[in-house]
Design a protein around this motif. Structure first.
Motif: not given
Lengths: 145, 83, 145, 83
Positions: C1-23
């Motif tokens: 929605m903007n570069n401060l928020i990323l939300t996802e609904v996924l049917d593949t394994a969730l990724d902690i490193q990806k979460a960290y890297d985004f924020v």
């Protein structure tokens, strides 16, 4: 110190996945983690990096003692703490704390407890490096009494 | 009067005085006396910081009233700011 | 929605490193994250897994709205939310929330806010599977009013 | 009296009744009327759950007083327990 607590003082990059993997546990439905990052500014000054100085033996002992105390306060929790030792540029990770617990409330509470205790009780010091090439050791909390 | 040797490891803002400070104090001195000696040795610079700091051996912080009877390796731990 | 928020609904394994890297962000010194894991037990019953059912469109909209509200409550924060859709075995990751902020207090507060809001406001349902091969949809919070 | 068609997507514990329920209600019915129709259609099973649930189109939850004037796709969202 036991299989519920792992603490480390490292001079290599800290690893979030490792923190998660240590505390993850099929009886614990919640993991809260805290990561400290070197910011590009502090009190209005442009920061280029930080040097983390630790008394390695006593710092590790402090981390262990703090986690052990938390384990008494929040039973059935599990802890990982890693603190960086050496120089970091802006964006570098200085500390990772991860806590797992059966339910979410304790994971947040215990993780917050750990970082607050470390800030005031572990023998760790920070030297800030500024854009004008000057450096300064930051003031802190006396371990007196 | 007999004396003992202290090898004092420096941390944080004390590092500007080197890695280690070697001191001699009378046998039976307290940690508080050692702090006074440290303060003199670094010419009164950072004197307030010395008394806000604690001295520790490799196991624990030693209280100001702790008495030293033999040569020892200590560390001076200034106020902390980890995380 | 903007570069401060990323939300996802996924049917593949969730990724902690990806979460960290985004924020992660050089102006923000703190990242707090919450991970939800499928537990091996619930209210005394042995659990083998969970099925997560979501209204994908409205769930993503709810995650976005909740993060947007948090951003107003805690300025200068950044958000990642991922929720799993489908079946997970014990130990699987159902949700990852990560929040970065200039200082640590807001990262803990905002992350806790996000998970509490999601629990009561996002169209997500859980079906528990037990060791005796029975299954049960868990009760929840009505979205009425 | 004219009628409209509702294609109702089922979620959570309503999935035991299938993926979608097709209903017809009088044009001008409220969401509350639709809930009553759902309750009848599933023979009064889970009746309490129907009224604890909300109906939504693909954008937002529709209040019980909302009036329907044309064919529509809706979802029934039972009480939630995410995370």
């Amino acid at each position: 110190m036991n299989n519920l607590i792992l603490t480390e003082v490292l001079d290599t990059a800290l690893d979030i996945q490792k923190a998660y993997d240590f505390v993850a546990n099929s009886a614990n439905g919640a993991v809260n983690s805290f990561v400290g990052i070197v910011r590009n500014n502090h009190e209005g000054k442009s920061v280029t990096g930080l040097t983390y100085d630790l008394h390695t033996t006593l710092a590790k002992k402090a981390f262990d003692d703090i986690c052990q105390k938390a384990l008494e306060l929040w039973p059935e929790t599990k802890y990982y703490v890693a603190h960086y030792h050496g120089e970091l540029s802006v964006g570098g990770i200085s500390i990772i704390i991860a806590v797992s617990s059966p339910h979410r409330a304790e994971s947040f509470e215990a993780c917050r407890y750990i970082i607050e205790e470390i800030k005031t009780k572990a023998p760790v010091w920070k030297q800030e490096h500024y854009i004008d090439r000057k450096s300064e050791w930051l003031p802190g909390h006396s371990l007196n009494g | 009067m007999s004396e003992l040797s202290i090898s004092l490891k420096l941390f944080g803002s004390f590092r500007k005085f080197g890695q280690v400070l070697n001191l001699r104090v009378p046998t039976g001195s307290t940690i508080l006396t050692v702090k006074e000696k440290i303060s003199k040795t670094i010419d009164g610079q950072e004197s307030e910081l010395v008394f806000d700091s604690v001295l520790a051996d490799n196991d624990a912080i030693l209280p100001d009233t702790h008495i030293l009877n033999e040569d020892i390796k200590l560390s001076i731990l200034p106020p902390v700011c980890g995380g």
